[in-house]
Design a protein around this motif. Structure first.
Motif, PDB file in Angstrom:
ATOM      1  N   ALA A  25       0.832  -1.209   0.000  1.00  0.00           N
ATOM      2  CA  ALA A  25       0.000   0.000   0.000  1.00  0.00           C
ATOM      3  C   ALA A  25       0.865   1.257   0.000  1.00  0.00           C
ATOM      4  O   ALA A  25       0.584   2.234  -0.713  1.00  0.00           O
ATOM      5  N   LEU A  26       1.932   1.248   0.818  1.00  0.00           N
ATOM      6  CA  LEU A  26       2.846   2.390   0.861  1.00  0.00           C
ATOM      7  C   LEU A  26       3.502   2.644  -0.490  1.00  0.00           C
ATOM      8  O   LEU A  26       3.610   3.798  -0.945  1.00  0.00           O
ATOM      9  N   LEU A  27       3.946   1.580  -1.150  1.00  0.00           N
ATOM     10  CA  LEU A  27       4.612   1.722  -2.449  1.00  0.00           C
ATOM     11  C   LEU A  27       3.648   2.271  -3.506  1.00  0.00           C
ATOM     12  O   LEU A  27       4.038   3.106  -4.339  1.00  0.00           O
ATOM     13  N   ILE A  28       2.396   1.813  -3.478  1.00  0.00           N
ATOM     14  CA  ILE A  28       1.397   2.332  -4.408  1.00  0.00           C
ATOM     15  C   ILE A  28       1.219   3.835  -4.201  1.00  0.00           C
ATOM     16  O   ILE A  28       1.254   4.633  -5.145  1.00  0.00           O
ATOM     17  N   GLY A  29       1.047   4.234  -2.929  1.00  0.00           N
ATOM     18  CA  GLY A  29       0.892   5.653  -2.632  1.00  0.00           C
ATOM     19  C   GLY A  29       2.135   6.456  -2.966  1.00  0.00           C
ATOM     20  O   GLY A  29       2.038   7.582  -3.460  1.00  0.00           O
ATOM     21  N   LEU A  30       3.310   5.877  -2.722  1.00  0.00           N
ATOM     22  CA  LEU A  30       4.568   6.578  -2.978  1.00  0.00           C
ATOM     23  C   LEU A  30       4.770   6.835  -4.467  1.00  0.00           C
ATOM     24  O   LEU A  30       5.179   7.936  -4.869  1.00  0.00           O
ATOM     25  N   THR A  52       1.970  12.731   1.327  1.00  0.00           N
ATOM     26  CA  THR A  52       0.549  12.558   1.642  1.00  0.00           C
ATOM     27  C   THR A  52      -0.033  11.295   1.013  1.00  0.00           C
ATOM     28  O   THR A  52      -0.804  10.569   1.659  1.00  0.00           O
ATOM     29  N   PHE A  53       0.329  11.014  -0.224  1.00  0.00           N
ATOM     30  CA  PHE A  53      -0.276   9.880  -0.930  1.00  0.00           C
ATOM     31  C   PHE A  53       0.001   8.541  -0.259  1.00  0.00           C
ATOM     32  O   PHE A  53      -0.923   7.723  -0.101  1.00  0.00           O
ATOM     33  N   PRO A  54       1.239   8.226   0.121  1.00  0.00           N
ATOM     34  CA  PRO A  54       1.432   6.952   0.837  1.00  0.00           C
ATOM     35  C   PRO A  54       0.691   6.896   2.169  1.00  0.00           C
ATOM     36  O   PRO A  54       0.216   5.827   2.565  1.00  0.00           O
ATOM     37  N   LEU A  55       0.572   8.058   2.841  1.00  0.00           N
ATOM     38  CA  LEU A  55      -0.183   8.084   4.104  1.00  0.00           C
ATOM     39  C   LEU A  55      -1.672   7.813   3.860  1.00  0.00           C
ATOM     40  O   LEU A  55      -2.323   7.118   4.651  1.00  0.00           O
ATOM     41  N   ILE A  56      -2.182   8.347   2.759  1.00  0.00           N
ATOM     42  CA  ILE A  56      -3.597   8.098   2.420  1.00  0.00           C
ATOM     43  C   ILE A  56      -3.815   6.620   2.114  1.00  0.00           C
ATOM     44  O   ILE A  56      -4.830   6.028   2.492  1.00  0.00           O
ATOM     45  N   ALA A  57      -2.849   6.003   1.414  1.00  0.00           N
ATOM     46  CA  ALA A  57      -2.954   4.563   1.115  1.00  0.00           C
ATOM     47  C   ALA A  57      -2.994   3.740   2.398  1.00  0.00           C
ATOM     48  O   ALA A  57      -3.788   2.795   2.529  1.00  0.00           O
ATOM     49  N   VAL A 110      -6.581   6.311  -4.290  1.00  0.00           N
ATOM     50  CA  VAL A 110      -5.486   5.763  -3.485  1.00  0.00           C
ATOM     51  C   VAL A 110      -6.017   5.213  -2.161  1.00  0.00           C
ATOM     52  O   VAL A 110      -5.573   4.155  -1.689  1.00  0.00           O
ATOM     53  N   PHE A 111      -6.978   5.913  -1.566  1.00  0.00           N
ATOM     54  CA  PHE A 111      -7.621   5.410  -0.338  1.00  0.00           C
ATOM     55  C   PHE A 111      -8.261   4.040  -0.601  1.00  0.00           C
ATOM     56  O   PHE A 111      -8.077   3.093   0.170  1.00  0.00           O
ATOM     57  N   ILE A 112      -9.005   3.932  -1.706  1.00  0.00           N
ATOM     58  CA  ILE A 112      -9.678   2.665  -2.048  1.00  0.00           C
ATOM     59  C   ILE A 112      -8.660   1.574  -2.354  1.00  0.00           C
ATOM     60  O   ILE A 112      -8.830   0.412  -1.963  1.00  0.00           O
ATOM     61  N   LEU A 113      -7.577   1.934  -3.054  1.00  0.00           N
ATOM     62  CA  LEU A 113      -6.540   0.950  -3.370  1.00  0.00           C
ATOM     63  C   LEU A 113      -5.898   0.402  -2.104  1.00  0.00           C
ATOM     64  O   LEU A 113      -5.602  -0.798  -2.012  1.00  0.00           O
ATOM     65  N   GLY A 114      -5.670   1.275  -1.129  1.00  0.00           N
ATOM     66  CA  GLY A 114      -5.136   0.814   0.152  1.00  0.00           C
ATOM     67  C   GLY A 114      -6.056  -0.184   0.825  1.00  0.00           C
ATOM     68  O   GLY A 114      -5.606  -1.190   1.393  1.00  0.00           O
ATOM     69  N   SER A 115      -7.364   0.060   0.742  1.00  0.00           N
ATOM     70  CA  SER A 115      -8.347  -0.872   1.319  1.00  0.00           C
ATOM     71  C   SER A 115      -8.334  -2.202   0.575  1.00  0.00           C
ATOM     72  O   SER A 115      -8.403  -3.280   1.185  1.00  0.00           O
TER      73      SER A 115
END
Length: 427
Positions: A25-30, A52-57, A110-115
């Motif tokens: 998830a972190l790598l996707i957001g990064l 911000t993006f990795p944190l959102i993930a 990105v939020f949904i991808l993290g989920s």
């Protein structure tokens, strides 16, 4: 608890898999954050950047995790709060004359991808993130492409969608007499493939330029169907004569990729036969790549500027060669039925005129069982020869004068090498 999402097996925070998924998830957001950061203008302020993006993930990941422990309503509340923050950001950006919206939509995704990563759909969020990166990174190219689209292009896209999404699924996927060889869906699939390669090529030409578009499409066409790409480029060569050398180089490259592609198919089913084909396939591949490289290197690039490509949707052309494909399949099947095992070479030759993959699969299955490994080896070489010959014929007989000249030279060398190796191996 009622309404809770059950945790997938193995997602205990004390287990390595849990932290592995957080890392994904972190790598996707990064990656997405890095792309967004590079698009920021110097001195500008934005709601989200590379941190911000990795944190959102991770926030989306943890929202799914907490919902699994407590309740789905917790996830809804966390998403709603996040959505409110995004809405406020968009409001102030719009007030300052920067309505945009791309970054805000990207944050939600990105939020949904993290989920999704937490719920175990690893391949899906990774694939979607790659697609997102393509759309985000090629902003200027897509805008330039949109500016070049006219009404004819739009109608062509609709026609292609009709023959692919509507017509193809409606056709019966079964064979009909005589000889149970005519499969309407398989034949129409060839039509779609030829039209599709032309259409995708047209989009690539407009997005990244003609020469690079031909090169990328040649590789993709070689992986999908070098015959279909040959038909497509041959049709285009008459209306874009100055690109004949590039089209010839692309056709030869796609035809060359066919050799290692077929070898890979054979290796999966019969490693012994695959090992025997490594040397000839390597020779044919090196020769083909060198020929293609020579043709592209000799091109000055001046002719590309002179060409204005028209819309590629030539359905009648694709249908015509779809029917030819059906006729070749019929001849191949007839040879197999009436000549039996004695007609293996005859069948390989005629089947190779239409498709090498099908005859390679058949021969590989028979190798060591019904036919000897020697017969299988030479049958596949014969299919290579016939398929290369038919692409030489198509490009020289139906293409422009320039395509005829360059393809005859290039394929002539390649066919000579294949025949020479076959003759030497027979000694």
């Amino acid at each position: 608890m009622n309404g809770a999402i059950q945790n997938p097996a193995g997602l205990d925070p004390t287990l390595p898999e849990f932290w592995y998924k957080i890392l994904v998830a972190l790598l996707i957001g990064l990656l997405i954050g890095l792309e967004r950061e590079t698009k920021k203008k110097i001195g500008s302020h934005s709601f989200a950047g590379i941190r911000t993006f990795p944190l959102i993930a991770v926030y989306g990941f943890l929202a799914a995790f907490i919902a699994g422990i407590m309740s789905i309503y917790v996830y809804v509340i966390m998403f709603f709060v996040f959505g409110m923050l995004i809405s406020i950001s968009y409001y102030f950006a719009a007030r300052d004359g920067k309505p945009g919206g791309t970054t805000e939509i990207t944050l939600i995704l990105v939020f949904i991808l993290g989920s999704l990563v937490y719920w175990g759909f690893l391949l899906l969020p990774v694939a979607i993130s790659v697609i997102m990166l393509i759309f985000l990174a090629l902003k200027a190219e897509f805008r330039a492409f949109a500016g070049k689209i006219d009404q004819e292009d739009f109608y062509a896209a609709i026609k292609f969608a009709i023959i692919t999404v509507i017509v193809l699924p409606l056709l019966p996927d079964k064979t009909f007499p005589p000889l149970d060889v005519f499969n309407p869906r398989k034949i129409w699939y060839m039509v779609v493939l030829i039209a599709g390669i032309s259409f995708i090529g047209y989009v690539l030409f407009k997005l990244i330029g003609t020469k690079k578009g031909i090169q990328i499409l040649s590789v993709l066409g070689g992986l999908a169907s070098s015959t279909a790409l040959t038909l497509s480029f041959t049709s285009r060569s008459k209306e874009a004569e100055p690109l004949s050398r590039n089209f010839a180089a692309g056709i030869i490259l796609a035809s060359t990729i066919m050799f290692p592609r077929v070898l890979l198919i054979i290796f999966v089913l019969n490693a012994q036969l695959g090992n025997r084909l490594i040397i000839p396939v390597s020779i044919f591949t090196v020769v083909g790549v060198l020929i293609s490289y020579w043709l592209w290197r000799k091109d000055t690039g001046d002719s590309i500027q002179e060409v204005k490509l028209t819309n590629p949707f030539k359905l009648l052309f694709a249908i015509k060669f779809g029917l030819i494909f059906a006729a070749i399949l019929f001849v191949s099947k007839a040879a197999q039925v009436y000549f039996g095992n004695r007609g293996t070479y005859f069948t390989s030759f005629f089947a190779g005129l239409a498709d090498v993959d099908a005859i390679a699969l058949s021969i590989t299955e028979l190798a060591g069982k019904v036919i000897s490994s020697d017969v299988a080896f030479y049958s596949i070489l014969l299919a290579f020869i016939s398929n290369t010959v038919v692409k030489t014929f198509i490009s020289s007989a139906f293409g422009s004068a320039g395509l005829k000249k360059y393809s005859l030279r290039g394929f002539g060398v390649l066919i000579f090498v294949i025949l020479a190796y076959s003759a030497i191996s027979l000694m």
